[in-house]
Design a protein around this motif. Structure first.
Motif, PDB file in Angstrom:
ATOM      1  N   VAL A 122      -4.361   2.050  -7.172  1.00  0.00           N
ATOM      2  CA  VAL A 122      -4.932   1.237  -6.322  1.00  0.00           C
ATOM      3  C   VAL A 122      -5.211  -0.113  -7.045  1.00  0.00           C
TER       4      VAL A 122
ATOM      5  N   ASP B 200      -7.555   7.151  -7.062  1.00  0.00           N
ATOM      6  CA  ASP B 200      -7.565   7.214  -5.718  1.00  0.00           C
ATOM      7  C   ASP B 200      -8.675   8.505  -5.326  1.00  0.00           C
TER       8      ASP B 200
ATOM      9  N   LEU C  56       0.784  -1.237   0.045  1.00  0.00           N
ATOM     10  CA  LEU C  56       0.006   0.001   0.120  1.00  0.00           C
ATOM     11  C   LEU C  56       0.913   1.336  -0.075  1.00  0.00           C
ATOM     12  N   ASP C  57       1.838   1.402   1.017  1.00  0.00           N
ATOM     13  CA  ASP C  57       2.706   2.455   1.069  1.00  0.00           C
ATOM     14  C   ASP C  57       3.334   2.861  -0.349  1.00  0.00           C
TER      15      ASP C  57
ATOM     16  N   HIS D 242       2.537   1.685  -3.327  1.00  0.00           N
ATOM     17  CA  HIS D 242       1.590   2.104  -4.411  1.00  0.00           C
ATOM     18  C   HIS D 242       0.994   3.417  -4.304  1.00  0.00           C
ATOM     19  N   HIS D 243       0.967   3.850  -3.227  1.00  0.00           N
ATOM     20  CA  HIS D 243       0.129   5.128  -3.020  1.00  0.00           C
ATOM     21  C   HIS D 243       0.936   6.417  -2.961  1.00  0.00           C
ATOM     22  N   PRO D 244       0.661   7.348  -4.049  1.00  0.00           N
ATOM     23  CA  PRO D 244      -0.841   7.667  -4.522  1.00  0.00           C
ATOM     24  C   PRO D 244      -0.820   7.248  -5.970  1.00  0.00           C
ATOM     25  N   TRP D 245       0.025   6.249  -6.482  1.00  0.00           N
ATOM     26  CA  TRP D 245       0.050   6.101  -7.985  1.00  0.00           C
ATOM     27  C   TRP D 245      -1.025   5.156  -8.535  1.00  0.00           C
TER      28      TRP D 245
END
Length: 179
Positions: free
Chosen positions: A30, A149, A22-23, A25-28
């Protein structure tokens, strides 16, 4: 590295990898985090108009990343759109670079596409470096191109054609008109 299609049997591992990443991938991007989300995600990939592939470590079979070839259009266009993500703990070790090389050869050699595009948010430096290393050309900025997102995000547009990658150009797909 090897490529293989994403299947229903990958559900639990894929969800565990997306949750662990999650960290990263975020914010690129979902990716699915629940069984229901995974099932809906998998249903989008019919292998004619879109394909979801896993990048796996050859020796262990471990899933290091995923690459999707979306919006495959035939006829005069012969184009697809790439989306990809590495998974923890394999990010930053060159696996995505090797995997993308396999995907490009697959897309041009087996699917016989003429062009692949990648839309990347301007701040996603690792992704921009990845496509640059593989010979994609920058084609411009597209404001508010993709919904990610909860917001419409600007994306840089990058592309590569089958004559830009050795040993191309590959023969055209049979759906390409003669004239």
């Amino acid at each position: 590295m090897t490529l293989r299609p994403l299947t229903a049997g990958d559900r639990d591992e894929f969800i565990a990898l997306t949750r662990a990443s999650l960290d990263l991938h975020h914010p690129w991007v979902v990716l699915p985090r629940t069984p229901e989300d995974f099932d809906a995600y998998l249903a989008r990939y019919d292998h004619e108009n879109a394909q979801s592939l896993l990048i796996c470590v050859r020796d262990t079979g471990a899933v290091a990343g995923t690459v999707n070839i979306n919006s495959i259009i035939r006829g005069r266009y012969q184009n697809g759109s790439l989306a990809y993500a590495a998974f923890v703990p394999y990010a930053g070790q060159g696996y995505m670079s090797e995997g993308l090389d396999l995907v490009l050869h697959y897309a041009f050699g087996q699917l016989r596409l003429h062009r692949l595009e990648a839309q990347i948010q301007p701040g996603n430096t690792p992704s921009l470096k990845l496509v640059e290393r593989h010979g994609f050309r920058f084609e411009g900025l597209a404001p508010a191109l993709l919904y990610v997102d909860g917001a419409w995000e600007d994306h840089e547009r990058w592309a590569i054609t089958n004559d830009m990658l050795a040993p191309g150009p590959w023969p055209p797909h049979p759906t390409l008109p003669a004239r």
